[in-house]
Each structure stands twice: as C-alpha cells, then as structure tokens.
Design an enzyme around this catalytic site. Structure first.
Site, PDB file in Angstrom:
ATOM      1  N   SER A 181      -3.578   7.815  25.533  1.00  3.95           N
ATOM      2  CA  SER A 181      -3.213   6.560  24.871  1.00  3.95           C
ATOM      3  C   SER A 181      -1.914   6.630  24.099  1.00  3.95           C
ATOM      4  O   SER A 181      -1.264   5.605  23.892  1.00  3.95           O
ATOM      5  CB  SER A 181      -4.342   6.124  23.935  1.00  3.95           C
TER       6      SER A 181
ATOM      7  N   HIS B 217      -7.201   3.314  29.559  1.00  6.39           N
ATOM      8  CA  HIS B 217      -5.855   2.784  29.740  1.00  6.39           C
ATOM      9  C   HIS B 217      -5.404   2.795  31.201  1.00  6.39           C
ATOM     10  O   HIS B 217      -4.266   2.398  31.488  1.00  6.39           O
ATOM     11  CB  HIS B 217      -4.864   3.566  28.881  1.00  6.39           C
TER      12      HIS B 217
ATOM     13  N   LYS C  68      -8.813  -3.945  26.963  1.00  4.22           N
ATOM     14  CA  LYS C  68      -7.402  -3.662  27.226  1.00  4.22           C
ATOM     15  C   LYS C  68      -6.963  -4.475  28.445  1.00  4.22           C
ATOM     16  O   LYS C  68      -6.799  -5.685  28.345  1.00  4.22           O
ATOM     17  CB  LYS C  68      -7.209  -2.163  27.370  1.00  4.22           C
TER      18      LYS C  68
END
Length: 391
Positions: A175, A203, A235
């Site tokens: 990240s 991610h 996300k």
C-alpha cells in the site's frame, strides 16, 4: 501517570503529528475541504466507482427491499440474501470455491490470520505488510518471523528450518510502495515447504489482472496455488467491506473461528447489492483500466524528468520519495496551496527516513488533471533542495 501531552508534543516536534481533514460531498477527484476545492491525488478509489451513478442507483433501489441496518451478526439473524449473493458473486469473479463477506479489510486480516494460526504455529510475514496483517499476527499468539521485503530466498530458508503448521502472509500490492509481491515465487516456495499462503490483494483487486480480477489472476495463480485470497471493497470496488475467498472447507472453518466475523454486526445488506452492481462495472471496466495505466505511465516518465525519485511501481500507487518528515510536509502543503491534495506519509506508516508523498491515481482523473499535477510538482521542485539543509 503516562504523560500523554508530552508524547503529542514530541510527535509535533518530529513532524509526525497527524490531523484529520473534513471532506464535504461525495468522493471524486475534486473534493471540498473546509470550503475549498482541491484536486485529490490521494484516494484509493482507483476506478472512480465510489460515486458512480449505477452504484448509487443500485443502493437506492435496494433500500426498500433490504432496509438499512444489518441488525445482528451473520450467525444470529444478520446474514441476508444480499450478503449471500455477494459472496457467490465474489467467489465466481475471483475463480474461488467460496467466499465470506467481512465488515472491513482490517477485520478480515485480523480474523483470518488469528483463526488460521495460533500458539505453537509459525507465521511468516513480509516486513512491509500492512498494519492489519501485523496486528492479526500479534492477535494469533503464534510465533511471528518477518522476512525482508520480497525476499523469497530468505523466506525459503526460514521455512526449511521450521517445523509444525506454517502460515505465510503477504500483501499482493504493497500500500505504501505500490510494488507487487513476488507471488509466483511465494506460491512455489510455500508448496515446497508445506506452508499455507495468504495474500491480501486490497490494492490489486479491481485494478490488476484480466477484467480486474486482481494480482493473483494477473500471474495465473489459482486457488490451488494460493489458498486464501483477501480483498477490500472500499478501494477499487468503490463501496465498503471486504471478503475472503478460498476452499469451501477453509471458509467454513473461518465461520467457526474468525472472531471478527462471528462477533460483529453484519454490514448493511443494501451495500452488498450495491457492491454486486460495482462488480459488473469492474468486470466491464477494461477501458477505465487502460486509461488508468496511461496516466500512470505518463506520470512516471514526467516525474523522473523533473528529478523526483519514484518507487518501482506500475500500480496506481506512485510514491515520491523524500526522506525527511518536515520536507515532505512542506511539499504537501505547497501543493495544497496550489489546489492539490497529495498526502505526506511518514513513520511509523513507513520506515524511518523514508517519508514520501503517496500519489494515487483514479480512472476518473483526466489528462488535464495530470497536467495540473505535473505543473505544480515542477513549481515545487525547489523544496527538494531544502533537504540538505534540513537533514
């Protein structure tokens, strides 16, 4: 009594004091903060789905059918048809046998790791893993051995000299650095040494791989290669919550053992249906991902040309390495004065001496947005020269 005031003052002096920023309105590239509009390059909304009309419409349509609150845990009366549908969709999308819907990515990591390992077991964790993984390792009460970032050779040596149940856990995309773990090599060494591999693809999900299936799909790694996949829905997926996907046996085991799943109220079922709608957008989002990669490629070329130091990342996470806490704060502030929001990341989130600007891109950013960012970085280039006087 512990002197909390003194600790806070020390953080301020060290350039480590953190403050919250209030945002008005929906999440999108241009945010409103304290009445001022700022072009944001610090969100994890990589595909621009957090404010997508289809998602909002799906949520609005779901509310009369599902109501708002989850009302109870999944094991009492909170496991709604909507949650179950989302789990089935996630399992199919990631080509896994089964999936579980968790309330947050933090809870997923803590629950999964502490359920799959305990006293007498050994967990092997990449040194740059996310805080939720670190805390999950601590909560498990297993022995924890950390290996140098991405160092599969050292990990293999550690595994070879360790007996008993072994769990290896890693981020898929890291990240703060934006790089991708050596997943093929990790899978191979785990199979060789009888270790269970857990990958948190928070991610990578939605961004990497065919149709956005994630970093494991990008390298063709199946459930057999990587038994446990963890993904975040707040996300690239643009909603909220998280999931764990893998063999049905292990999902059943987690239902019995994962405390962060058992002892918490289920997420609003309407959010689950909105996430199903966003899975369709992810699957059909190749044009968004192509545009995103174009922005990333151009940024990397131009930022290096301006003299900025980047990390080896091809993901939407593009850190600009600065080093000094005070300089990175000054650079972030100078950008904000020019109408840009780019977050300064400092220890302990990153190692000492590795403070950075964490630039992140969204498919909703335009080429003009990138032009504006690069112009501002050019204007602020002088701040890099202050590092020698500060250090």
């Amino acid at each position: 009594m512990r002197d909390f005031f003194a600790e806070l003052e020390q953080r301020k002096q060290a350039g480590l004091y953190r403050t919250r920023r209030r945002i008005s309105g929906p999440q999108k590239p241009v945010l409103t903060s304290n009445g001022k509009q700022l072009l944001s390059f610090c969100s994890n909304d990589y595909l621009g789905l957090a404010n997508h009309p289809s998602s909002i419409e799906a949520l609005r349509n779901a509310l009369p059918e599902t109501g708002l609150g989850g009302a109870a845990s999944h094991l009492i009366c909170g496991h709604h048809d909507a949650h179950h549908l989302l789990e089935e969709r996630l399992a199919a999308f990631t080509s896994r046998s089964s999936a579980l819907f968790f309330s947050t990515g933090y809870m997923a990591n803590m629950g999964v790791i502490s359920a799959l390992a305990g006293r007498g077991d050994t967990i092997f964790s990449d040194r740059l893993n996310h805080a939720s993984i670190i805390d999950g390792c601590v909560l498990s009460r297993a022995k924890v051995r950390r290996y140098a970032h991405g160092d599969v050779s050292t990990l293999a040596t550690m595994l070879a000299e360790t007996s008993g149940h072994k769990l290896v856990v890693t981020d898929g995309v890291f990240s703060m650095d934006g790089d991708v773990a050596p997943l093929v090599e990790l899978s191979s060494v785990c199979r060789e040494h009888g270790a269970l591999l857990v990958v948190d693809d928070a991610h990578g999900f939605g961004v990497l791989g065919p149709h956005g299936q994630g970093s494991l799909a990008e390298f063709g790694l199946s459930e057999e290669n990587v038994p446990i996949l963890i993904g975040t829905l707040g996300k690239a997926a643009g909603t909220s919550g998280a999931f764990v996907a893998g063999p049905a046996l292990l999902m059943d085991y987690l239902v019995q053992k994962a405390r962060t799943y058992i002892y918490t109220t289920a997420m609003p079922p309407a959010l689950a249906l909105a996430t199903c709608a966003n899975l369709d957008l992810i699957e059909q989002g190749d044009e968004r991902r192509t545009h995103l990669q174009s922005l990333i490629g151009r940024f990397r070329k131009e930022a290096v040309g301006l003299g900025y130091e980047l990390m080896p990342s091809y993901t939407p996470i593009q850190p600009i390495m600065i080093g000094d806490n005070h300089v990175v704060l000054a650079l972030s502030q100078a950008l904000e004065e020019r109408g840009l929001l780019v977050t300064a990341i400092r220890p302990p989130t990153v190692p000492e001496g590795e403070a950075r600007l964490r630039v992140t891109f969204s498919a909703d950013h335009s080429c003009g947005d990138l032009d504006y960012l690069m112009q501002a970085l050019w204007e602020c280039r002088y701040l890099l020269d202050s590092r020698s006087t500060v250090l």
